[in-house]
Motif scaffolding. Structure first.
Motif, mmCIF file in Angstrom:
data_model
loop_
_atom_site.group_PDB
_atom_site.id
_atom_site.type_symbol
_atom_site.label_atom_id
_atom_site.label_comp_id
_atom_site.label_asym_id
_atom_site.label_seq_id
_atom_site.Cartn_x
_atom_site.Cartn_y
_atom_site.Cartn_z
ATOM 1 N N MET A 1 8.901 -32.640 39.802
ATOM 2 C CA MET A 1 8.114 -33.867 39.814
ATOM 3 C C MET A 1 8.584 -34.781 38.686
ATOM 4 S SD MET A 1 3.958 -34.351 39.358
ATOM 5 C CE MET A 1 3.660 -32.754 40.089
ATOM 6 N N ASP A 2 8.891 -36.047 39.010
ATOM 7 C CA ASP A 2 9.335 -36.953 37.955
ATOM 8 C C ASP A 2 8.142 -37.414 37.116
ATOM 9 O OD1 ASP A 2 8.114 -39.351 39.091
ATOM 10 O OD2 ASP A 2 9.707 -39.333 40.579
ATOM 11 N N GLN A 3 8.437 -38.063 35.990
ATOM 12 C CA GLN A 3 7.376 -38.410 35.037
ATOM 13 C C GLN A 3 6.407 -39.454 35.582
ATOM 14 O OE1 GLN A 3 7.461 -35.778 33.105
ATOM 15 N NE2 GLN A 3 7.282 -36.929 31.176
ATOM 16 N N LYS A 4 6.891 -40.408 36.376
ATOM 17 C CA LYS A 4 5.984 -41.408 36.944
ATOM 18 C C LYS A 4 4.992 -40.765 37.900
ATOM 19 C CE LYS A 4 9.110 -45.392 36.635
ATOM 20 N NZ LYS A 4 9.885 -46.385 37.408
ATOM 21 N N THR A 5 5.487 -39.874 38.742
ATOM 22 C CA THR A 5 4.602 -39.184 39.680
ATOM 23 C C THR A 5 3.600 -38.323 38.929
ATOM 24 O OG1 THR A 5 6.365 -39.140 41.340
ATOM 25 C CG2 THR A 5 4.515 -37.638 41.665
ATOM 26 N N LYS A 6 4.080 -37.623 37.899
ATOM 27 C CA LYS A 6 3.164 -36.810 37.093
ATOM 28 C C LYS A 6 2.085 -37.680 36.448
ATOM 29 C CE LYS A 6 4.854 -33.591 34.347
ATOM 30 N NZ LYS A 6 5.483 -32.961 33.145
ATOM 31 N N GLY A 7 2.489 -38.833 35.923
ATOM 32 C CA GLY A 7 1.517 -39.733 35.314
ATOM 33 C C GLY A 7 0.472 -40.218 36.310
ATOM 34 N N ALA A 8 0.912 -40.486 37.541
ATOM 35 C CA ALA A 8 -0.029 -40.925 38.574
ATOM 36 C C ALA A 8 -1.048 -39.831 38.892
ATOM 37 C CB ALA A 8 0.731 -41.320 39.838
ATOM 38 N N TRP A 9 -0.583 -38.581 38.957
ATOM 39 C CA TRP A 9 -1.519 -37.478 39.227
ATOM 40 C C TRP A 9 -2.444 -37.222 38.056
ATOM 41 C CZ3 TRP A 9 -2.699 -36.695 43.812
ATOM 42 C CH2 TRP A 9 -1.765 -36.670 44.850
ATOM 43 N N LEU A 10 -1.968 -37.424 36.847
ATOM 44 C CA LEU A 10 -2.835 -37.270 35.679
ATOM 45 C C LEU A 10 -3.994 -38.262 35.732
ATOM 46 C CD1 LEU A 10 -0.094 -36.737 32.953
ATOM 47 C CD2 LEU A 10 -1.927 -35.107 33.500
ATOM 48 N N LEU A 11 -3.698 -39.500 36.112
ATOM 49 C CA LEU A 11 -4.759 -40.498 36.238
ATOM 50 C C LEU A 11 -5.707 -40.146 37.382
ATOM 51 C CD1 LEU A 11 -2.526 -43.605 35.598
ATOM 52 C CD2 LEU A 11 -4.493 -42.952 34.210
ATOM 53 N N HIS A 12 -5.141 -39.728 38.501
ATOM 54 C CA HIS A 12 -5.961 -39.299 39.640
ATOM 55 C C HIS A 12 -6.918 -38.175 39.245
ATOM 56 C CE1 HIS A 12 -6.697 -36.609 43.127
ATOM 57 N NE2 HIS A 12 -6.725 -37.718 43.847
ATOM 58 N N HIS A 13 -6.381 -37.160 38.583
ATOM 59 C CA HIS A 13 -7.206 -36.013 38.186
ATOM 60 C C HIS A 13 -8.220 -36.392 37.112
ATOM 61 C CE1 HIS A 13 -4.793 -33.744 40.776
ATOM 62 N NE2 HIS A 13 -4.471 -32.717 40.022
ATOM 63 N N MET A 14 -7.825 -37.287 36.206
ATOM 64 C CA MET A 14 -8.750 -37.722 35.166
ATOM 65 C C MET A 14 -9.974 -38.395 35.774
ATOM 66 S SD MET A 14 -9.792 -40.791 33.548
ATOM 67 C CE MET A 14 -8.406 -41.894 33.837
ATOM 68 N N PHE A 15 -9.762 -39.259 36.765
ATOM 69 C CA PHE A 15 -10.907 -39.907 37.426
ATOM 70 C C PHE A 15 -11.813 -38.868 38.089
ATOM 71 C CE2 PHE A 15 -8.140 -43.837 37.626
ATOM 72 C CZ PHE A 15 -8.949 -44.600 36.800
ATOM 73 N N LYS A 16 -11.215 -37.836 38.678
ATOM 74 C CA LYS A 16 -12.017 -36.782 39.308
ATOM 75 C C LYS A 16 -12.810 -36.001 38.261
ATOM 76 C CE LYS A 16 -10.598 -37.440 43.567
ATOM 77 N NZ LYS A 16 -11.517 -37.863 44.644
ATOM 78 N N ALA A 105 2.488 -39.255 31.149
ATOM 79 C CA ALA A 105 3.088 -37.930 31.337
ATOM 80 C C ALA A 105 3.662 -37.392 30.035
ATOM 81 C CB ALA A 105 4.174 -38.005 32.408
ATOM 82 N N THR A 106 4.291 -38.260 29.253
ATOM 83 C CA THR A 106 4.866 -37.842 27.970
ATOM 84 C C THR A 106 3.780 -37.342 27.025
ATOM 85 O OG1 THR A 106 6.684 -39.433 28.190
ATOM 86 C CG2 THR A 106 6.201 -38.618 25.976
ATOM 87 N N ILE A 107 2.649 -38.051 26.981
ATOM 88 C CA ILE A 107 1.527 -37.637 26.125
ATOM 89 C C ILE A 107 0.965 -36.297 26.590
ATOM 90 C CG2 ILE A 107 -0.865 -38.221 25.518
ATOM 91 C CD1 ILE A 107 0.116 -41.204 25.527
ATOM 92 N N PHE A 108 0.883 -36.094 27.885
ATOM 93 C CA PHE A 108 0.412 -34.821 28.436
ATOM 94 C C PHE A 108 1.343 -33.686 28.025
ATOM 95 C CE2 PHE A 108 0.643 -31.781 32.066
ATOM 96 C CZ PHE A 108 -0.647 -31.264 31.990
ATOM 97 N N ASP A 109 2.644 -33.885 28.169
ATOM 98 C CA ASP A 109 3.614 -32.847 27.811
ATOM 99 C C ASP A 109 3.520 -32.488 26.330
ATOM 100 O OD1 ASP A 109 4.507 -32.852 30.415
ATOM 101 O OD2 ASP A 109 6.213 -34.178 30.026
ATOM 102 N N ALA A 110 3.234 -33.498 25.497
ATOM 103 C CA ALA A 110 3.168 -33.266 24.053
ATOM 104 C C ALA A 110 1.937 -32.460 23.646
ATOM 105 C CB ALA A 110 3.166 -34.607 23.319
ATOM 106 N N GLN A 111 0.948 -32.352 24.532
ATOM 107 C CA GLN A 111 -0.280 -31.607 24.224
ATOM 108 C C GLN A 111 -0.156 -30.111 24.508
ATOM 109 O OE1 GLN A 111 -2.944 -33.409 22.781
ATOM 110 N NE2 GLN A 111 -1.267 -34.887 22.786
ATOM 111 N N ALA A 112 1.043 -29.661 24.905
ATOM 112 C CA ALA A 112 1.256 -28.247 25.265
ATOM 113 C C ALA A 112 0.255 -27.797 26.321
ATOM 114 C CB ALA A 112 1.170 -27.352 24.027
ATOM 115 N N PRO A 113 0.286 -28.406 27.508
ATOM 116 C CA PRO A 113 -0.694 -28.075 28.548
ATOM 117 C C PRO A 113 -0.556 -26.639 29.029
ATOM 118 C CG PRO A 113 1.086 -29.410 29.449
ATOM 119 C CD PRO A 113 1.253 -29.416 27.964
ATOM 120 N N SER A 114 -1.632 -26.105 29.543
ATOM 121 C CA SER A 114 -1.651 -24.734 30.044
ATOM 122 C C SER A 114 -0.994 -24.668 31.423
ATOM 123 C CB SER A 114 -3.091 -24.236 30.138
ATOM 124 O OG SER A 114 -3.777 -24.932 31.171
ATOM 125 N N PRO A 115 -0.584 -23.467 31.838
ATOM 126 C CA PRO A 115 -0.037 -23.309 33.197
ATOM 127 C C PRO A 115 -1.024 -23.748 34.280
ATOM 128 C CG PRO A 115 0.488 -21.384 31.866
ATOM 129 C CD PRO A 115 -0.459 -22.220 31.054
#
Length: 417
Positions: A1-16, A105-115
């Motif tokens: 998944m590229d970073q733009k797509t990941k960023g879009a899903w992060l926003l989608h999930h955040m709203f949920k 997406a970059t900010i998410f990666d920097a937070q050491a997200p869980s699997p």
């Protein structure tokens, strides 16, 4: 998944996640999504400066709390996207909407997200191209994230309960996962498969209706229900074949229908190009300005001329309507409004949003559609299509849910990706 797509899903999930409680395992998704939402509100196509009070107002409009704001700003400073002054003012780098997704997406990666957090993003992505059976998803999670069967079952249930994905039971043993982004990519092929599940009469009706939407950019919900019947419209809306947008003010609410894939650039995806639904909100306000605003207040009569000036970065006005009819766009920092007594002028802050909105409205003839019948008062609220679709899904009766499942199964069996 590229970073733009990941960023879009992060926003989608955040709203949920904003609609549920007690989900600490997804904290990094929520944080990154909120940072992206704040960055979108603060930024413009070019560098800009904002006062402390402006920053607070933007955060409030985005639904971010006073307690959250300092940490979110700190993360933006760490990424060198903003500079904070001692007075609380900030300087913001020029950032486009697609760039917001990359930074999110970059900010998410920097937070050491869980699997588990990474799996939630990938899960949404793989079921957005085509509906997937539960065994496929379980195998994918086992292979990619080493999750056991005892771990995947509660994970799938949790994702469904939160709203990261949707699911339909085909029978007592088969469960099919999908989400509302199915038709933001490869819409033509998927539409054909769905039409094959309908009667010949229904199929022709859907084809005729889609021609109207393509020609006009947007049509009212009551027209959609009149042409398709309310039941068929709800079934198609539930699987994401249409977007339902709602605008409202103190007097009334009005819903209109757009095609998901319309809000994308050539060769790209609407999931990326309008991840925050800014262009859809712009279309709503422009439609209102064209059809409902009184000419004495500044009714839009020459759309191309207006948008050409805005996209070029020029101020437009003065007109009374500018200070009253575009508050939603002000809240989202799509436009900036200044007072020129006794009226107001505006300029476009997010150039790419204006370009996308203009394309949707001018691909066809919009002279007779839009927000006809909307009361002559300001648009103050915009409801995102995913929120509308989720509500329709919850309200489906068993017979309608069965028809929805059959459509999803047809897309799955047709191998449309």
């Amino acid at each position: 998944m590229d970073q733009k797509t990941k960023g879009a899903w992060l926003l989608h999930h955040m709203f949920k996640l904003q609609r549920v409680t007690n989900t600490p395992e997804y904290e990094n998704i929520a944080t990154a999504g909120k940072v992206g939402l704040l960055l979108s509100g603060l930024s413009a196509s070019e560098d800009s400066s904002l006062t402390r009070s402006q920053v607070a107002a933007i955060a409030h409009a985005a639904g971010l709390s006073t307690l959250e704001l300092p940490e979110l700003l700190r993360l933006l400073v760490m990424q060198r996207l903003i500079d904070q002054g001692k007075s609380g003012s900030i300087a913001v780098l020029g950032v486009t909407s697609p760039a917001v997704l990359t930074h999110t997406a970059t900010i998410f990666d920097a937070q050491a997200p869980s699997p588990v957090e990474c799996a939630a993003l990938d899960f949404a992505e793989i079921v957005s191209s085509e509906p997937r059976y539960a065994p496929f998803v379980q195998q994918f999670l086992a292979d990619t994230y080493k999750l056991s069967r005892s771990e995947t079952t509660p994970f799938l249930d949790h994702c469904e309960q939160i709203g990261f994905v949707d699911a339909e039971s085909l029978d007592a043993t088969q469960r099919l996962y999908f989400n509302g982004n199915l038709f933001r990519r490869d819409q033509v092929a998927k539409t054909k498969v769905v039409l094959d599940t309908l009667t010949s009469s229904q199929g022709q009706t859907v084809r005729d209706f889609e021609v109207q939407v393509r020609q006009n950019g947007c049509v009212q919900r009551d027209l959609a229900e009149r042409v398709l019947t309310p039941e068929l419209f709800r079934r198609l809306l539930a699987i994401g074949m249409y977007d339902l947008n709602e605008v409202s003010n103190t007097s009334e609410s009005m819903s209109y229908v757009t095609l998901p894939a319309a809000f994308s650039k050539f060769g790209s995806s609407a999931l990326i190009d309008d991840a925050l639904d800014l262009a859809k909100a712009f279309v709503a306000c422009l439609s209102y300005g064209m059809h409902r605003s009184n000419r004495n207040r500044g009714r839009i009569s020459m759309l191309h001329t207006l948008m050409a000036k805005l996209i070029a970065g020029q101020w437009v006005g003065p007109a009374t309507a500018i200070g009253e009819d575009y508050k939603v766009l002000e809240f989202k920092r799509v436009i900036e409004v200044r007072q020129e007594p006794p009226a107001f002028s505006m300029r476009l802050l997010k150039k790419e949003v204006g370009e996308l909105a203009l394309r949707v409205l001018t691909d066809g003839d919009t002279s007779d559609v839009g927000l006809l019948g909307f009361p002559a008062s300001p648009v103050t609220k915009y409801t995102r299509p995913e929120d509308s679709r989720a509500l329709v899904r919850k309200q489906q009766v068993p017979v309608s849910k069965k028809a929805t499942a059959e459509m999803l199964l047809a897309i799955r069996a047709g191998g449309v990706k």
